[in-house]
Motif scaffolding. Structure first.
Motif, mmCIF file in Angstrom:
data_model
loop_
_atom_site.group_PDB
_atom_site.id
_atom_site.type_symbol
_atom_site.label_atom_id
_atom_site.label_comp_id
_atom_site.label_asym_id
_atom_site.label_seq_id
_atom_site.Cartn_x
_atom_site.Cartn_y
_atom_site.Cartn_z
ATOM 1 N N SER A 1 -2.542 3.880 -9.544
ATOM 2 C CA SER A 1 -1.204 4.292 -9.492
ATOM 3 C C SER A 1 -0.719 4.387 -10.544
ATOM 4 O O SER A 1 0.305 5.553 -10.810
ATOM 5 C CB SER A 1 -0.392 3.164 -8.718
ATOM 6 O OG SER A 1 0.626 3.683 -8.492
ATOM 7 N N PHE A 2 -1.176 4.019 -11.950
ATOM 8 C CA PHE A 2 -0.693 4.291 -13.266
ATOM 9 C C PHE A 2 -0.921 5.471 -13.666
ATOM 10 O O PHE A 2 -0.123 6.283 -14.511
ATOM 11 C CB PHE A 2 -1.109 3.125 -14.059
ATOM 12 C CG PHE A 2 -0.202 2.170 -14.732
ATOM 13 C CD1 PHE A 2 0.787 1.593 -13.968
ATOM 14 C CD2 PHE A 2 -0.098 2.180 -16.157
ATOM 15 C CE1 PHE A 2 1.851 0.728 -14.537
ATOM 16 C CE2 PHE A 2 0.947 1.310 -16.808
ATOM 17 C CZ PHE A 2 1.731 0.522 -15.905
ATOM 18 N N PRO B 1 0.848 -1.259 -0.032
ATOM 19 C CA PRO B 1 0.037 -0.025 -0.090
ATOM 20 C C PRO B 1 0.862 1.294 0.114
ATOM 21 O O PRO B 1 1.917 1.378 0.748
ATOM 22 C CB PRO B 1 -0.942 -0.128 1.373
ATOM 23 C CG PRO B 1 -0.859 -1.506 1.646
ATOM 24 C CD PRO B 1 0.478 -1.980 1.079
ATOM 25 N N GLY B 2 0.519 2.245 -0.864
ATOM 26 C CA GLY B 2 1.207 3.442 -0.817
ATOM 27 C C GLY B 2 2.332 3.540 -1.892
ATOM 28 O O GLY B 2 2.702 4.594 -2.111
ATOM 29 N N LYS B 3 2.549 2.620 -2.180
ATOM 30 C CA LYS B 3 3.716 2.435 -3.323
ATOM 31 C C LYS B 3 3.283 2.883 -4.691
ATOM 32 O O LYS B 3 2.106 2.652 -5.050
ATOM 33 C CB LYS B 3 4.280 1.087 -3.451
ATOM 34 C CG LYS B 3 5.423 0.782 -4.618
ATOM 35 C CD LYS B 3 6.141 -0.532 -4.724
ATOM 36 C CE LYS B 3 6.774 -0.570 -5.793
ATOM 37 N NZ LYS B 3 6.810 -1.904 -6.395
ATOM 38 N N ILE B 4 3.961 3.906 -5.603
ATOM 39 C CA ILE B 4 3.671 4.141 -6.834
ATOM 40 C C ILE B 4 4.074 3.045 -7.783
ATOM 41 O O ILE B 4 5.289 2.867 -7.525
ATOM 42 C CB ILE B 4 4.473 5.573 -6.975
ATOM 43 C CG1 ILE B 4 4.258 6.506 -6.108
ATOM 44 C CG2 ILE B 4 4.202 6.036 -8.648
ATOM 45 C CD1 ILE B 4 2.630 7.167 -6.035
ATOM 46 N N TYR C 1 -7.540 -5.857 -4.885
ATOM 47 C CA TYR C 1 -8.265 -5.258 -3.857
ATOM 48 C C TYR C 1 -7.535 -4.102 -3.301
ATOM 49 O O TYR C 1 -6.243 -3.783 -3.442
ATOM 50 C CB TYR C 1 -8.758 -6.170 -2.693
ATOM 51 C CG TYR C 1 -7.344 -6.528 -1.925
ATOM 52 C CD1 TYR C 1 -7.316 -5.950 -0.720
ATOM 53 C CD2 TYR C 1 -6.576 -7.764 -2.083
ATOM 54 C CE1 TYR C 1 -6.234 -6.246 0.125
ATOM 55 C CE2 TYR C 1 -5.602 -7.862 -1.364
ATOM 56 C CZ TYR C 1 -5.300 -7.384 -0.222
ATOM 57 O OH TYR C 1 -4.414 -7.856 0.630
ATOM 58 N N TYR C 2 -8.203 -3.193 -2.820
ATOM 59 C CA TYR C 2 -7.870 -1.998 -1.833
ATOM 60 C C TYR C 2 -7.741 -2.193 -0.489
ATOM 61 O O TYR C 2 -9.035 -2.428 0.141
ATOM 62 C CB TYR C 2 -8.526 -0.795 -2.276
ATOM 63 C CG TYR C 2 -8.095 -0.391 -3.810
ATOM 64 C CD1 TYR C 2 -6.876 0.194 -4.170
ATOM 65 C CD2 TYR C 2 -9.110 -0.581 -4.776
ATOM 66 C CE1 TYR C 2 -6.774 0.229 -5.551
ATOM 67 C CE2 TYR C 2 -8.973 -0.099 -5.985
ATOM 68 C CZ TYR C 2 -7.811 0.105 -6.559
ATOM 69 O OH TYR C 2 -7.544 0.325 -8.023
ATOM 70 N N PRO C 3 -7.018 -2.320 0.396
ATOM 71 C CA PRO C 3 -7.012 -2.516 1.619
ATOM 72 C C PRO C 3 -7.364 -1.221 2.525
ATOM 73 O O PRO C 3 -6.622 -0.093 2.383
ATOM 74 C CB PRO C 3 -5.595 -3.199 2.093
ATOM 75 C CG PRO C 3 -4.686 -2.392 1.135
ATOM 76 C CD PRO C 3 -5.665 -2.458 0.036
ATOM 77 N N LEU C 4 -8.558 -1.128 3.196
ATOM 78 C CA LEU C 4 -8.848 0.021 4.066
ATOM 79 C C LEU C 4 -8.541 -0.397 5.373
ATOM 80 O O LEU C 4 -8.499 -1.329 5.899
ATOM 81 C CB LEU C 4 -10.250 0.427 3.860
ATOM 82 C CG LEU C 4 -10.636 0.743 2.296
ATOM 83 C CD1 LEU C 4 -12.192 1.250 2.060
ATOM 84 C CD2 LEU C 4 -9.643 2.068 1.723
#
Length: 87
Positions: free
Chosen positions: A85-86, A43-46, A61-64
């Motif tokens: 991110s792209f 998470p958070g990586k470009i 998936y997106y972890p919240l």
């Protein structure tokens, strides 16, 4: 061979000749093998990589904080990336 599968996917969307294909495929030189429950990304990586799924299955998936939002699954042969991110 995985390159043939990738070319089939690419040709379904784009009509490219052998010269362009050879240049394109030359950039696909890293192989990343994941174990079960291992993350492709953190998470958070470009992200700037397009991945080709050769085998297995991947959950996207997106972890919240209090839940996970599943946005899809990837099976071979398919291309995946972290689209938010792209762009």
């Amino acid at each position: 061979m995985w390159q043939d599968e990738l070319r089939k996917i690419w040709n379904s969307a784009f009509d490219i000749d052998d010269v362009v294909w050879t240049k394109f495929i030359s950039h696909w030189h890293k192989e990343k093998i994941l174990k079960r429950n291992e993350f492709l990304d953190e998470p958070g990586k470009i992200e700037d990589t397009l991945y080709f799924v050769k085998s297995g299955a991947m959950r996207l998936y997106y972890p919240l904080e209090d839940e996970e939002i599943c946005v899809g699954f990837a099976y071979p042969p398919s291309l995946i990336c972290s689209y938010p991110s792209f762009v």
